[in-house]
Design an enzyme around this catalytic site. Structure first.
Site, PDB file in Angstrom:
ATOM      1  CE  LYS A  12      -3.687  -2.295   2.319  1.00 33.79           C
ATOM      2  NZ  LYS A  12      -4.504  -2.691   3.884  1.00 33.79           N
ATOM      3  CE1 TYR A  52      -9.139  -3.822   0.785  1.00 30.42           C
ATOM      4  CE2 TYR A  52      -8.195  -1.770  -0.243  1.00 30.42           C
ATOM      5  CZ  TYR A  52      -7.921  -2.971   0.564  1.00 30.42           C
ATOM      6  OH  TYR A  52      -6.897  -3.307   0.915  1.00 30.42           O
ATOM      7  CG  ASN A 115      -3.183  -2.555   7.354  1.00 26.18           C
ATOM      8  OD1 ASN A 115      -3.349  -2.033   5.910  1.00 26.18           O
ATOM      9  ND2 ASN A 115      -4.199  -3.474   7.573  1.00 26.18           N
ATOM     10  CG  HIS A 118      -4.609  -6.585  -0.173  1.00 24.53           C
ATOM     11  ND1 HIS A 118      -5.790  -6.853   0.215  1.00 24.53           N
ATOM     12  CD2 HIS A 118      -4.631  -7.376  -1.505  1.00 24.53           C
ATOM     13  CE1 HIS A 118      -6.514  -7.617  -0.333  1.00 24.53           C
ATOM     14  NE2 HIS A 118      -5.974  -8.000  -1.575  1.00 24.53           N
ATOM     15  CD  GLU A 129      -8.220  -9.536  -3.816  1.00 22.39           C
ATOM     16  OE1 GLU A 129      -6.789 -10.034  -3.646  1.00 22.39           O
ATOM     17  OE2 GLU A 129      -8.896  -9.283  -2.877  1.00 22.39           O
TER      18      GLU A 129
END
Ligand code: RTP
Length: 151
Positions: A12, A52, A115, A118, A129
């Site tokens: 990310k 998402y 965080n 992913h 994905e």
């Protein structure tokens, strides 16, 4: 073949900005997983919302999308036996407060909304994905050290 399982992993924007790309790739590579595809890209809002979409009803959905579009991400496909479940273990629990030391999130971050990485949560979501992030397909190649990792 079990060894052909693939998972989608994304570093990310915070992971990219904090200079963690090399470390993250290193962990998956040293484990024995095979880097099948990789690209750096800054995605549009609509694309992040699609990635998402399962979380669209969550109160944090808006800020999650803002976060994902805030800078470039590194999108990767990793292959190997149990790549999805083991990939999640390498990454650690979603909330870094609960991630074990030794996991990526346990070692490198503090807040759930920052965080750094992913990983697909199931084989089926990995397929979805990968199709979303790599719509033109991926190069078909295999590293030569396969027989040193699998019997
Ligand atoms: P990811 O999809 O990013 O691998 O994360 P995950 O499966 O471990 O967790 P998930 O529940 O799918 O949540 C996706 C991402 O949303 C952010 N989040 N923020 N502010 C919050 O309470 C909150 N909760 C989740 C995190 O970036 C999480 O990874």
């Amino acid at each position: 073949m079990a060894n052909s399982e693939v998972t989608f992993i994304m570093i990310k924007p915070d992971g990219v900005q904090r200079g963690l790309i090399g470390d993250i790739i290193c962990r998956f590579e040293k484990k024995g997983f095979f880097l099948k595809a990789m690209k750096m890209v800054q995605v549009e809002r609509a694309f992040a919302e699609k990635h998402y979409s399962d979380l669209s009803s969550k109160p944090f959905f808006g800020s999650l999308v803002e976060y994902i579009v805030s800078g470039p991400v590194v999108a990767m496909v990793w292959q190997g036996k149990g790549a999805v479940a083991t990939g999640r273990k390498i990454i650690g629990a979603t909330n870094p407060a609960a991630s074990e030391p030794g996991t990526i999130r346990g070692d490198y971050c503090i807040e759930v909304s920052r965080n750094i990485i992913h990983g697909s949560d199931a084989v089926e979501s990995a397929q979805k994905e990968i199709a979303l992030w790599f719509p033109d397909g991926i190069v078909d190649w295999r590293s030569a050290n396969h027989s040193w990792i699998y019997e």
